[in-house]
Design an enzyme around this catalytic site. Structure first.
Site, PDB file in Angstrom:
ATOM      1  CB  ALA B  34      -0.922   0.012   1.220  1.00 32.42           C
ATOM      2  CB  ILE B 137     -13.699 -15.192  -4.082  1.00 34.41           C
ATOM      3  CG1 ILE B 137     -13.834 -16.548  -3.409  1.00 34.41           C
ATOM      4  CG2 ILE B 137     -13.309 -15.343  -5.550  1.00 34.41           C
ATOM      5  CD1 ILE B 137     -15.022 -17.365  -3.936  1.00 34.41           C
ATOM      6  CE  LYS B 206     -22.918 -14.342   0.841  1.00 26.99           C
ATOM      7  NZ  LYS B 206     -22.757 -15.745   1.291  1.00 26.99           N
TER       8      LYS B 206
END
Lengths: 438, 438
Positions: B34, B137, B206
């Site tokens: 980052a 995922i 979802k």
């Protein structure tokens, strides 16, 4: 909306043509996602396939690479020349001119990436290379951004479609290596000189890149162990099968206490694991990381449109960095807030799928005939029927029917009629069936 | 390097604890990616699991949500409360305070996402929700960014691990639904009240999100067709198998001429397709899009660390947007240019794998004994041996050996010794064998 971003494409072969095709065909959706248009303004090509499915009307065509990379209007250069000599020079020149570069050239990145990234860093431009590994699969993005919180333990991938096609055919058809290679060449899956694919060099280029983004190490192509599939025989394929394994050509990179393994070779893996079931020219990359565990990324590893898909994704990413206001970030729902459209969500009755039906029937002549007649009246055609013999002395049998596709409304009517039949007892079980073959 | 970014976490249960754990354990790697540190400065929790594997020494703990979302030092709020009432209010308050929000709350996004995104848009803050679909995922990222060049045709996913576990056990063990559900509850894979999982509500949350990012439509949870797995019997599981299919609980969204299908239900799919082979609590999402074709994203759909992985990926993405200089963009090799490390790449001789060996032996008593003696001298242990009967009258037999793991150097020595044996003819074929089980 902002002015369209202008792209200069070097090379209008398979991948270059695919990229222009995708940008033109999906121009509206791409602008909805990126917040502005992305158009090809310049292209360099020696010759263009005359049957190309895209338009060159608004593209300035040239045979000089420098006409593209030196043009002040070009914002982003897409390098699709292949090779590591001219491609390197022209990429460095594009960077020196302050252009962002998108490339599918795995050999270039594996061999000269360290130098190219250093030059880009200095100039403040982006080099994007999603298409260099796994074709259209967004695997660079997944590993580099999606797994940013993880320590990556190892990566194992089927990253050369030609080798995977050959091994798949050897197993499924029982053919020998040389015969399948000839067939792959005929189908266009293998080059006339197939060395890069079958000797593991192409896979080693890709694995070099995967190892770097997994472990944060410089690119080191010359240290990769390379072994191809030329020595795999039909006998080995069969013995592996007998032992519960499958032979796949894998690129494997793994962190150990002593350092990093980076190796490409044929590998036996259990036939139960997902990777063993990736067949034909498809690619897949399996990653083991400390927080997520195993994750797998699967898709087309080559081809005009799949590779074009990855290049366009990179173009969208680069476009987002061209301005820095919040409206330019990745939109929450993929599309810009004011570009959402109100497509109707269909009621389930209007949806068409195939069906698995199970019913309990009296084992009486004629019941099945009546059932099939009702289905036929509703124009529901039958894919398969199983009728189980009744258990010893039992008066009932199970009848299982697979239907072809039917609109749910019609199926509901048929089911009601069947449930009302004399000779059918209880409710009919129904489960939808999908083919999922695109 | 810039000051660390400060994160306030609402909820230190399974996922909250996992997030803090991942941030602390991988702090160095995360900062390498980052370009700056990401630390949890504040956390709100009613009580903390006393056996937590992370440290709370540097975290200000509170029982008041507003202590976190109103604190001027907190840059990013991580919302892990669950539910749609308090979670909605506190998310809107965080946005009003100019905080970016990362959430794993699929119900919140599915039910109130349109309102929340509009508020965020107005305030110029980011709402990130990778953890809301498919756990760890990176499927939101893949569809939203990786497929940005594609028209998406349909998405079909195994997005509820509990349902997939139950269906897998029913098929593998032959158990009935209710027995497996009880087992899943004991293992912690199913809640005490399992309604959300087994009635398809969690999957519908979802799928609502997937449909929106696939097609660019507003979130519309109430229009999703929902059907769970409670009516699936052992009989159906077996008939499906017999017909070459497998029953999976899928969320399917598809664009058609008339509109968009958004539906959750048990579905028969061919047992040959990858999705049918996603077993247990694992999740996978299959996408069909016009340029790439089929692509699949597979991994852990739940759990402390996998979900923490997705939340940390979102934190890194948000962190990159906090400043806008080029050094803050996604680095080319995932890690910042000056943070690459020079781990040694290991020579192939030092690498340890298992092996498949095939040799041709004279069918003479004693040859096999000598081969196994050589292997044992090199401390190579044997997993399996196949000796084929010689063809009628032929003097040679094929011997196939699977070894346990061995360092390549030792194997080379053993192979040389075996090839020198009287009774062994020609070269020994060797193919590496990997277990890939982490």
């Amino acid at each position: 909306m902002l002015e369209p971003v202008k792209v200069g494409v070097l090379g209008l072969g398979t991948v270059g043509g695919g990229t222009v095709h995708v940008l033109q065909r999906n121009a509206k959706e791409i602008a909805r996602r990126a917040g502005r248009g992305i158009v090809v303004s310049h292209a360099c090509a020696k010759e263009i396939n005359q049957t190309h499915p895209y338009s060159v009307d608004d593209i300035v065509l040239t045979e000089q690479l420098t006409d593209v990379v030196n043009h002040p209007q070009v914002d982003i250069v897409v390098e699709l020349l292949g090779g590591t000599t001219i491609a390197r020079d022209i990429t460095l020149q594009a960077i020196a001119n302050g252009k962002h570069v998108v490339t599918a050239n795995k050999a270039l990145i594996a061999a000269h990436g360290n130098e190219i990234f250093a030059a880009a860093q200095e100039k403040g431009v982006v080099i994007a290379f999603e298409a260099a590994v796994g074709g259209g699969i967004p695997v660079i993005k997944a590993v580099r951004e999606g797994l940013a919180g993880n320590q990556i333990d190892w990566v194992a991938g089927i990253i050369n479609g030609t080798s995977n096609f050959i091994l798949t055919e050897m197993r499924e058809k029982g053919s020998e290596f040389s015969d399948v290679l000839a067939q792959a060449q005929q189908l266009g899956y293998a080059e006339k000189d197939p060395t890069f694919d079958i000797e593991g060099i192409d896979a080693a280029h890709k694995l070099t890149i995967l190892a770097s983004i997994a472990f944060g190490i410089p690119l080191q192509f010359d240290k990769v162990y390379k072994e191809g599939i030329t020595k795999i025989t039909q006998e080995d394929v069969q013995y592996a099968e007998e032992l519960g394994y499958r032979i796949k050509h894998l690129g494997i990179t793994q962190r150990s206490e002593k350092g990093v393994e980076v190796r490409v070779h044929p590998t036996l893996i259990s036939n139960k694991c997902l990777l063993a079931n990736v067949e034909g020219v498809m690619n897949a990359v399996l990653v083991e990381s400390d927080a997520l565990g195993q994750s797998l990324y699967y898709g087309a590893g080559a081809g005009a449109l799949p590779t074009g898909s990855a290049i366009v994704a990179d173009l969208v990413d680069v476009t987002r960095t061209l301005t820095t206001d919040p409206g330019n970030r990745v939109p929450h729902l993929a599309f810009q807030q004011n570009a959402l459209v109100d497509l109707p969500i269909l009621p389930i009755e209007d949806i068409e799928t195939a069906y698995y039906l199970r019913m309990t029937a009296l084992d009486k002549l004629g019941v099945l005939a009546k059932v099939t007649q009702i289905l036929s009246e509703q124009q529901i055609s039958i894919e398969a029927i199983i009728q189980k013999e009744p258990l010893c002395g039992a008066p009932h049998v199970s009848v299982v029917i697979l239907t072809h596709k039917v609109v749910e409304k019609q199926l509901n009517q048929a089911i009601q009629a069947i449930e009302n039949l004399e000779g059918i007892t209880g409710e009919i079980t129904r489960i939808r069936l999908e083919i999922l073959d695109g």
